[in-house]
Design an enzyme around this catalytic site. Sequence first.
Site, PDB file in Angstrom:
ATOM      1  N   ASP A 117       0.871  -1.171   0.000  1.00 31.30           N
ATOM      2  CA  ASP A 117       0.000   0.000   0.000  1.00 31.30           C
ATOM      3  C   ASP A 117       0.904   1.216   0.000  1.00 31.30           C
ATOM      4  O   ASP A 117       1.744   1.384   0.883  1.00 31.30           O
ATOM      5  CB  ASP A 117      -0.903   0.003   1.234  1.00 31.30           C
ATOM      6  CG  ASP A 117      -1.827   1.208   1.256  1.00 31.30           C
ATOM      7  OD1 ASP A 117      -2.560   1.407   0.278  1.00 31.30           O
ATOM      8  OD2 ASP A 117      -1.806   1.956   2.251  1.00 31.30           O
ATOM      9  N   GLU A 201      -1.452  -1.288  -5.794  1.00 34.54           N
ATOM     10  CA  GLU A 201      -2.710  -0.730  -6.240  1.00 34.54           C
ATOM     11  C   GLU A 201      -2.470   0.067  -7.510  1.00 34.54           C
ATOM     12  O   GLU A 201      -1.435   0.724  -7.647  1.00 34.54           O
ATOM     13  CB  GLU A 201      -3.246   0.204  -5.156  1.00 34.54           C
ATOM     14  CG  GLU A 201      -4.705   0.058  -4.906  1.00 34.54           C
ATOM     15  CD  GLU A 201      -5.108   0.852  -3.679  1.00 34.54           C
ATOM     16  OE1 GLU A 201      -6.281   1.182  -3.579  1.00 34.54           O
ATOM     17  OE2 GLU A 201      -4.258   1.145  -2.841  1.00 34.54           O
ATOM     18  N   CYS A 253     -12.424  -5.578   5.936  1.00 32.64           N
ATOM     19  CA  CYS A 253     -11.620  -6.292   6.918  1.00 32.64           C
ATOM     20  C   CYS A 253     -10.868  -7.417   6.223  1.00 32.64           C
ATOM     21  O   CYS A 253     -11.467  -8.260   5.560  1.00 32.64           O
ATOM     22  CB  CYS A 253     -12.532  -6.853   8.008  1.00 32.64           C
ATOM     23  SG  CYS A 253     -11.722  -8.045   9.080  1.00 32.64           S
ATOM     24  N   CYS A 256     -11.897 -11.166   7.842  1.00 34.80           N
ATOM     25  CA  CYS A 256     -13.153 -11.878   7.584  1.00 34.80           C
ATOM     26  C   CYS A 256     -13.832 -11.411   6.306  1.00 34.80           C
ATOM     27  O   CYS A 256     -14.809 -12.012   5.864  1.00 34.80           O
ATOM     28  CB  CYS A 256     -14.106 -11.734   8.766  1.00 34.80           C
ATOM     29  SG  CYS A 256     -14.765 -10.073   8.966  1.00 34.80           S
ATOM     30  N   CYS A 272     -12.835  -4.338  13.509  1.00 36.88           N
ATOM     31  CA  CYS A 272     -13.879  -4.880  12.643  1.00 36.88           C
ATOM     32  C   CYS A 272     -15.126  -5.164  13.479  1.00 36.88           C
ATOM     33  O   CYS A 272     -15.044  -5.802  14.527  1.00 36.88           O
ATOM     34  CB  CYS A 272     -13.380  -6.166  11.990  1.00 36.88           C
ATOM     35  SG  CYS A 272     -14.682  -7.057  11.110  1.00 36.88           S
ATOM     36  N   CYS A 275     -15.690  -9.421  13.247  1.00 36.76           N
ATOM     37  CA  CYS A 275     -14.819 -10.407  13.890  1.00 36.76           C
ATOM     38  C   CYS A 275     -13.955  -9.786  14.980  1.00 36.76           C
ATOM     39  O   CYS A 275     -13.123 -10.474  15.568  1.00 36.76           O
ATOM     40  CB  CYS A 275     -13.948 -11.114  12.849  1.00 36.76           C
ATOM     41  SG  CYS A 275     -12.695 -10.034  12.122  1.00 36.76           S
ATOM     42  N   ASP A 282      -3.221   1.002   7.232  1.00 36.67           N
ATOM     43  CA  ASP A 282      -2.401   0.776   6.037  1.00 36.67           C
ATOM     44  C   ASP A 282      -2.050  -0.694   5.862  1.00 36.67           C
ATOM     45  O   ASP A 282      -2.031  -1.215   4.745  1.00 36.67           O
ATOM     46  CB  ASP A 282      -1.125   1.616   6.116  1.00 36.67           C
ATOM     47  CG  ASP A 282      -1.441   3.102   6.189  1.00 36.67           C
ATOM     48  OD1 ASP A 282      -2.431   3.519   5.568  1.00 36.67           O
ATOM     49  OD2 ASP A 282      -0.707   3.833   6.888  1.00 36.67           O
TER      50      ASP A 282
HETATM   51 ZN    ZN Z   1     -13.501  -8.791  10.287  1.00 40.16          ZN
END
Ligand code: ZN
Length: 324
Positions: A117, A201, A253, A256, A272, A275, A282
């Site tokens: 990133d 990216e 996330c 998950c 998150c 989860c 980053d």
């Molecule tokens: Zn999650």
Amino acid sequence: MVLQQALADLNEAYRNFFNSLTGKRKGPKVAPPRFRSRKDSRQSVRFTANARLKVLGDGRLRLPKIGDVPVRWSRALPSAPSSVTVIRDAAGRFFASFVIETEPRPLPETDAECGIDLGLGHFAVMDDGTKVAAPKFLRRAEKKLKRAQRDLSRKQKGSANRDRARVKVARAHARVTGARRDFHHKLSTRIIRENQAVTVEDLAVKALARTKLAKSVHDAGWSAFVSMLEYKAKLYGREFRKAGRFEPTSQVCSACGVKDGPKPLSVREWTCHECRTVHDRDVNAAKNIAALGRREALNVRGGQVRPAETLAQADEAGSRRGAA
Ligand SMILES: [Zn+2]
């Protein structure tokens, strides 16, 4: 020979321009060739091998009409050059740039993969949690350049002082670009050496997702760095991937795959809601980029992966060389 070379270049420039107009040439629009000024601060001339270009045994470079020029070699030439471009830059330094045929030099294979990133706070953040800051000497050089530019703007036009100040600015510029290029080279070589596949990216896509300010601050450095990664991957037999489609890599996330919603840039860390994993903004984005790269590679090989799937699957994230 030099004049013929210039004509050949002009011919190609016009061909590219017209092919771009008629749509025969893909990619961004090509502008018509422009005149260059004798007073341009960067001057260059190209000699081809049949213009009696020769590297002498004592390390000097023989150029037609100019003579034998002493050269400080940055490295030995691997084969006979087909042409050389002699450049004088704005800081008054001379460079000789050779065109050489080379073979790819594949490195021994490894299992490691990496997502990067390109961030705001740090220059680059890897999916294994490594954060790379722009080096201090680069920031120092940038400060010096700013001061030199300020000095220049205060000098009277046409004065000898202004000329001196202009050379100072050019030198400071050269130092900044040199330091930045050196940093980019070292980092990109290390990343390519250590990883079999690298995903970044797509910058055009990234720019869309960012504010105008952030974009202008970083663009130049990023694209130079990304193109180094790309050609070095080719040279050393590695895989270079761009996470092309727009994906909200900072909102999903990586543990998950749940989309947690948009986050302002000030949010550096979040939990998150599904989860309860605590994410560094980053590092989480880098993990998502790595997952996108793996998924795109599967798509290319005809794997059963639908684009609608979530960014990162839990098992994917867990199987990463012990990264947590
Ligand atoms: Zn999650």
